[in-house]
Scaffold this active site. Structure first.
Site: not given
Length: 292
Positions: A72, A98, A103, A143, A159
């Site tokens: 997210e 939480r 990435c 990334h 990943d």
């Protein structure tokens, strides 16, 4: 980079839902630590004894993380909320509050967990593939992926921070097809020594195999959260795999994919959006994030 403490490791295991599965082992570890004066260092050593840096542990943690922690970018669109690659901030966001992340955050913290257990971890940069443009992005730090070496010397691509990737780690040196619950993956070497990750024959991202530090990705993080050209600035996303598909909230569009197909619903009321974040992703928010 600072290391995770014993308390942070156990809290992280609880966050990704594996602490119960390891409950007996962790109890034995705690008892062993108590017999050695119950010091923090002794508890951490006992945890390392309980969690061996082997392929079974890697698969357990990787699968649990992927299925539990959402991908997210809500921080980009929540007033006053910052993103950070500092370890305390990552622990606070992903473990304590939480939440999920993208990435740099998810793989950044997962790397710290693996290193605390005893795995060898190298951070690698990758350029993601745009199906719309039919090309890889121009940003070399688009990334973050992980090259992980277990105690037996086997090397894996891990990943947990790419919106749609493998459920289990992939064999880094294998060039043939690698079946996974989420599809068939393949790592293909390019002529200039890079590594393409493919899913069902389609490119996902291209890895530069040179090892980097997490701090090297700070410029990429800054660009992703500030540039008008960033996909994270232009979109609002929260996504999580399910046992038979995936659930995604793009702004107010709730998309569910399962054995019965794909369904889409627009959530018009703020209360419905907040309930979806809470009930589907375990994320408690005080206000609905919006794209400015």
């Amino acid at each position: 980079m600072p290391e995770l403490s014993a308390d942070q490791i156990t809290a992280y295991l609880d966050r990704i839902g594996v602490r119960d599965a390891l409950q007996d082992t962790l109890k034995d570890a705690s008892r062993g630590a108590a017999s050695r004066a119950a010091s923090k260092d002794a508890l951490k050593a006992a945890l390392k004894d309980a969690l061996k840096p082997d392929v079974d542990t890697l698969r357990l943690l990787h699968r649990a993380h992927v299925l539990t922690v959402p991908f997210e970018n809500l921080s980009v669109h929540l007033p006053g909320e910052e993103t950070s690659l500092e370890l305390p901030a990552l622990v606070d966001k992903i473990v304590t509050r939480r939440r999920g992340g993208f990435c740099y955050e998810l793989n950044g913290l997962f790397a710290a967990l693996l290193e605390a257990i005893g795995f060898g971890v190298e951070r690698m940069a990758a350029r993601t593939y745009s199906a719309e443009r039919g090309a890889f992005t121009n940003s070399p730090l688009d990334h973050l992926a992980l090259r992980v070496t277990d105690a037996a010397g086997e090397v894996w691509l891990a990943d947990v921070g790419f919106g749609k990737h493998s459920e289990l780690p992939l064999r880094y040196t294998e060039r043939g097809a690698q079946p996974d619950p989420f599809g068939t993956f393949q790592l293909v070497e390019t002529a200039d020594g890079l590594l393409d990750v493919q899913l069902n024959g389609s490119p996902q991202y291209r890895i530069d195999p040179r090892a980097l530090e997490l701090a090297d990705f700070e410029m990429g993080r800054w660009w992703q959260v500030t540039s008008p050209a960033s996909v994270f600035r232009r979109n609002l996303m929260c996504s999580l795999p399910t046992p038979d598909g995936r659930v995604t909230l793009n702004g107010r569009r709730l998309i569910t994919t399962d054995a019965d197909g794909r369904r889409e619903k627009v959530l018009k009321e703020d209360a419905a959006v907040l309930a979806a974040y809470r009930e589907l992703f375990g994320i408690e928010l005080a206000a609905v994030p919006t794209i400015a």
